[in-house]
Design a protein around this motif. Structure first.
Motif, PDB file in Angstrom:
ATOM      1  N   ASN A 271     -51.235 -42.590 -65.964  1.00 37.89           N
ATOM      2  CA  ASN A 271     -51.450 -44.030 -65.990  1.00 37.89           C
ATOM      3  C   ASN A 271     -52.293 -44.458 -64.796  1.00 37.89           C
ATOM      4  O   ASN A 271     -51.937 -44.153 -63.661  1.00 37.89           O
ATOM      5  CB  ASN A 271     -50.112 -44.763 -65.929  1.00 37.89           C
ATOM      6  N   LEU A 272     -53.350 -45.161 -65.069  1.00 36.63           N
ATOM      7  CA  LEU A 272     -54.242 -45.603 -63.999  1.00 36.63           C
ATOM      8  C   LEU A 272     -54.240 -47.117 -63.901  1.00 36.63           C
ATOM      9  O   LEU A 272     -54.045 -47.807 -64.894  1.00 36.63           O
ATOM     10  CB  LEU A 272     -55.666 -45.120 -64.272  1.00 36.63           C
ATOM     11  N   LYS A 273     -54.462 -47.606 -62.712  1.00 35.36           N
ATOM     12  CA  LYS A 273     -54.569 -49.049 -62.497  1.00 35.36           C
ATOM     13  C   LYS A 273     -55.802 -49.345 -61.673  1.00 35.36           C
ATOM     14  O   LYS A 273     -56.247 -48.505 -60.884  1.00 35.36           O
ATOM     15  CB  LYS A 273     -53.344 -49.561 -61.730  1.00 35.36           C
TER      16      LYS A 273
ATOM     17  N   TYR B 260     -59.110 -38.706 -60.723  1.00 32.02           N
ATOM     18  CA  TYR B 260     -59.272 -40.124 -61.034  1.00 32.02           C
ATOM     19  C   TYR B 260     -59.122 -41.092 -59.866  1.00 32.02           C
ATOM     20  O   TYR B 260     -59.410 -42.265 -59.992  1.00 32.02           O
ATOM     21  CB  TYR B 260     -58.291 -40.599 -62.116  1.00 32.02           C
TER      22      TYR B 260
ATOM     23  N   ILE C  43     -64.209 -44.931 -64.017  1.00 30.96           N
ATOM     24  CA  ILE C  43     -64.131 -44.276 -65.319  1.00 30.96           C
ATOM     25  C   ILE C  43     -64.503 -45.300 -66.376  1.00 30.96           C
ATOM     26  O   ILE C  43     -63.921 -46.384 -66.418  1.00 30.96           O
ATOM     27  CB  ILE C  43     -62.712 -43.753 -65.597  1.00 30.96           C
ATOM     28  N   ASP C  44     -65.473 -44.962 -67.194  1.00 30.86           N
ATOM     29  CA  ASP C  44     -65.964 -45.881 -68.230  1.00 30.86           C
ATOM     30  C   ASP C  44     -66.295 -47.251 -67.621  1.00 30.86           C
ATOM     31  O   ASP C  44     -66.152 -48.276 -68.286  1.00 30.86           O
ATOM     32  CB  ASP C  44     -64.921 -46.071 -69.354  1.00 30.86           C
ATOM     33  N   GLY C  45     -66.678 -47.279 -66.372  1.00 27.05           N
ATOM     34  CA  GLY C  45     -67.039 -48.544 -65.739  1.00 27.05           C
ATOM     35  C   GLY C  45     -65.884 -49.270 -65.074  1.00 27.05           C
ATOM     36  O   GLY C  45     -66.076 -50.279 -64.408  1.00 27.05           O
ATOM     37  N   HIS C  46     -64.650 -48.777 -65.278  1.00 29.29           N
ATOM     38  CA  HIS C  46     -63.488 -49.403 -64.651  1.00 29.29           C
ATOM     39  C   HIS C  46     -63.244 -48.773 -63.291  1.00 29.29           C
ATOM     40  O   HIS C  46     -63.316 -47.564 -63.140  1.00 29.29           O
ATOM     41  CB  HIS C  46     -62.231 -49.189 -65.511  1.00 29.29           C
ATOM     42  N   LYS C  47     -62.916 -49.622 -62.317  1.00 30.98           N
ATOM     43  CA  LYS C  47     -62.629 -49.110 -60.991  1.00 30.98           C
ATOM     44  C   LYS C  47     -61.153 -48.744 -60.872  1.00 30.98           C
ATOM     45  O   LYS C  47     -60.276 -49.604 -60.974  1.00 30.98           O
ATOM     46  CB  LYS C  47     -62.977 -50.167 -59.933  1.00 30.98           C
ATOM     47  N   VAL C  48     -60.889 -47.474 -60.618  1.00 32.83           N
ATOM     48  CA  VAL C  48     -59.505 -46.980 -60.567  1.00 32.83           C
ATOM     49  C   VAL C  48     -59.038 -46.949 -59.117  1.00 32.83           C
ATOM     50  O   VAL C  48     -59.672 -46.331 -58.271  1.00 32.83           O
ATOM     51  CB  VAL C  48     -59.411 -45.570 -61.180  1.00 32.83           C
ATOM     52  N   THR C  49     -57.925 -47.620 -58.836  1.00 34.64           N
ATOM     53  CA  THR C  49     -57.422 -47.651 -57.465  1.00 34.64           C
ATOM     54  C   THR C  49     -56.019 -47.068 -57.326  1.00 34.64           C
ATOM     55  O   THR C  49     -55.591 -46.751 -56.231  1.00 34.64           O
ATOM     56  CB  THR C  49     -57.402 -49.092 -56.930  1.00 34.64           C
ATOM     57  N   GLU C  50     -55.294 -46.979 -58.425  1.00 31.64           N
ATOM     58  CA  GLU C  50     -53.960 -46.391 -58.387  1.00 31.64           C
ATOM     59  C   GLU C  50     -53.813 -45.468 -59.579  1.00 31.64           C
ATOM     60  O   GLU C  50     -54.314 -45.769 -60.653  1.00 31.64           O
ATOM     61  CB  GLU C  50     -52.868 -47.461 -58.526  1.00 31.64           C
ATOM     62  N   HIS C  51     -53.084 -44.392 -59.367  1.00 35.62           N
ATOM     63  CA  HIS C  51     -52.834 -43.551 -60.534  1.00 35.62           C
ATOM     64  C   HIS C  51     -51.475 -42.886 -60.432  1.00 35.62           C
ATOM     65  O   HIS C  51     -50.999 -42.549 -59.356  1.00 35.62           O
ATOM     66  CB  HIS C  51     -53.934 -42.522 -60.747  1.00 35.62           C
ATOM     67  N   TYR C  52     -50.861 -42.748 -61.588  1.00 34.18           N
ATOM     68  CA  TYR C  52     -49.518 -42.219 -61.687  1.00 34.18           C
ATOM     69  C   TYR C  52     -49.494 -41.088 -62.701  1.00 34.18           C
ATOM     70  O   TYR C  52     -50.073 -41.212 -63.768  1.00 34.18           O
ATOM     71  CB  TYR C  52     -48.552 -43.307 -62.159  1.00 34.18           C
ATOM     72  N   VAL C  53     -48.834 -40.018 -62.318  1.00 39.73           N
ATOM     73  CA  VAL C  53     -48.582 -38.941 -63.265  1.00 39.73           C
ATOM     74  C   VAL C  53     -47.070 -38.847 -63.434  1.00 39.73           C
ATOM     75  O   VAL C  53     -46.342 -38.588 -62.463  1.00 39.73           O
ATOM     76  CB  VAL C  53     -49.159 -37.597 -62.770  1.00 39.73           C
TER      77      VAL C  53
ATOM     78  N   ILE D  44     -59.366 -52.343 -61.471  1.00 42.26           N
ATOM     79  CA  ILE D  44     -60.069 -53.524 -61.994  1.00 42.26           C
ATOM     80  C   ILE D  44     -61.019 -53.052 -63.091  1.00 42.26           C
ATOM     81  O   ILE D  44     -61.810 -52.131 -62.876  1.00 42.26           O
ATOM     82  CB  ILE D  44     -60.882 -54.229 -60.896  1.00 42.26           C
TER      83      ILE D  44
ATOM     84  N   TYR E 286     -47.342 -38.536 -68.919  1.00 44.77           N
ATOM     85  CA  TYR E 286     -48.160 -39.734 -68.953  1.00 44.77           C
ATOM     86  C   TYR E 286     -49.055 -39.767 -67.736  1.00 44.77           C
ATOM     87  O   TYR E 286     -48.602 -39.487 -66.632  1.00 44.77           O
ATOM     88  CB  TYR E 286     -47.269 -40.974 -68.934  1.00 44.77           C
TER      89      TYR E 286
ATOM     90  N   LYS F 103     -63.943 -53.020 -66.071  1.00 46.12           N
ATOM     91  CA  LYS F 103     -65.381 -53.254 -66.138  1.00 46.12           C
ATOM     92  C   LYS F 103     -65.707 -54.743 -66.218  1.00 46.12           C
ATOM     93  O   LYS F 103     -66.503 -55.264 -65.441  1.00 46.12           O
ATOM     94  CB  LYS F 103     -65.905 -52.542 -67.395  1.00 46.12           C
TER      95      LYS F 103
ATOM     96  N   GLU G  20     -62.142 -43.593 -58.315  1.00 44.85           N
ATOM     97  CA  GLU G  20     -63.282 -43.237 -59.143  1.00 44.85           C
ATOM     98  C   GLU G  20     -63.582 -44.404 -60.052  1.00 44.85           C
ATOM     99  O   GLU G  20     -62.784 -45.305 -60.227  1.00 44.85           O
ATOM    100  CB  GLU G  20     -62.902 -42.058 -60.046  1.00 44.85           C
TER     101      GLU G  20
ATOM    102  N   PHE H 194     -52.249 -34.315 -57.134  1.00 49.41           N
ATOM    103  CA  PHE H 194     -53.251 -34.611 -58.163  1.00 49.41           C
ATOM    104  C   PHE H 194     -54.218 -35.581 -57.520  1.00 49.41           C
ATOM    105  O   PHE H 194     -53.818 -36.603 -56.973  1.00 49.41           O
ATOM    106  CB  PHE H 194     -52.609 -35.220 -59.401  1.00 49.41           C
TER     107      PHE H 194
END
Lengths: 136, 136
Positions: free
Chosen positions: A123-125, B107, B112-122, A127, A121, A129, B110, B104
């Motif tokens: 998973n991104l978090k 993302y 992505i599709d206009g969303h601001k990504v601040t945390e990500h989990y793999v 804010i 998986y 658009k 970054e 990793f």
DNA sequence: ATCATTGCAAACACTTTGCATACGC
DNA sequence: GCGTATGCAAAGTGTTTGCAATGAT
């Protein structure tokens, strides 16, 4: 657009009113709802609906592979119509979960450090658009 | 090896017996325990320990950034000593969660599709090395 | 008539809250 | 001695189970 009743029959699940509405909801609204969100969305339509039925139905559907139950973020279970794996993004402001059209084949069916990896998986978090716009 | 009492003082948290033992446990055993696992592990040592204290303490520590609370898989909260982000792997047989030395940077920070990504989990799932061995 | 689904109520597991006691500086 | 941490008991969530009533064929 798939016919809900056909889908149920293919999985040998008797098509009741409740089951059809619940599956229809998940097919039509790609919002990754929780059990409670589904209940709230449908109880106007089916005033006698009980949460037990929602839970039972979701369990039946996930056991049959029609739906997948996701525990991605924040200790909550969300349901989606079963699809190819994809990246999920949760907005920390509005709590919506979005599907992202990012593919990732890293780690799938691989051995890492001797462990056999069968599911993965991403998973991104952040804010989303539309919350970014409102924030202005 | 960090001195637990120093760590607490740096965060302006009074070092009680319970707090020291809980933090020590998380520093020394990288098992990503749940609140209950921590309670079970320590209650022999501190027979009067209550789960409330474990919950309160974990809350205090996560609010202060000493620990991170992870909701990675299967609708359960697990705690770890705060470290650099890394990949987690959960064994579906023994339920242990392992840290993987995979990095990793996809993302992160970054849009992505206009969303601001601040945390990500793999997050990966499968069968771990030692369960694979036993299975033979 | 039979069998499965529904939905209420109760049980359950996990977590938080209120508050009196106990602890530590 | 004072202020805070602890821990019991109770309340709060989210989910499951038991079971009687209902519904479908």
């Amino acid at each position: 657009m798939q016919n809900i009743i056909e889908v149920l029959k293919e999985h040998n699940i008797a098509p009741s009113m409740q089951r059809v509405k619940i599956l229809e909801y998940l097919r039509d609204y790609k919002t990754h709802p929780t059990a409670d969100m589904i209940y709230q969305a449908l109880v106007n339509d089916i005033p006698t609906l009980s949460k037990t039925t929602v839970y039972n139905t979701l369990k039946t559907f996930t056991e049959n592979g029609i739906l997948v139950a996701l525990s991605l973020f924040d200790n909550e279970v969300r349901y989606e119509y079963n699809t190819d794996p994809h990246v999920h993004f949760k907005c920390m402001k509005c709590n919506k979960i979005y599907d992202l059209n990012k593919t990732f084949d890293l780690y799938k069916n691989e051995f890492i450090d001797g462990h056999k990896v069968t599911e993965h998986y991403v998973n991104l978090k952040g804010i989303c658009k539309s919350c970014l716009k409102e924030g202005k």
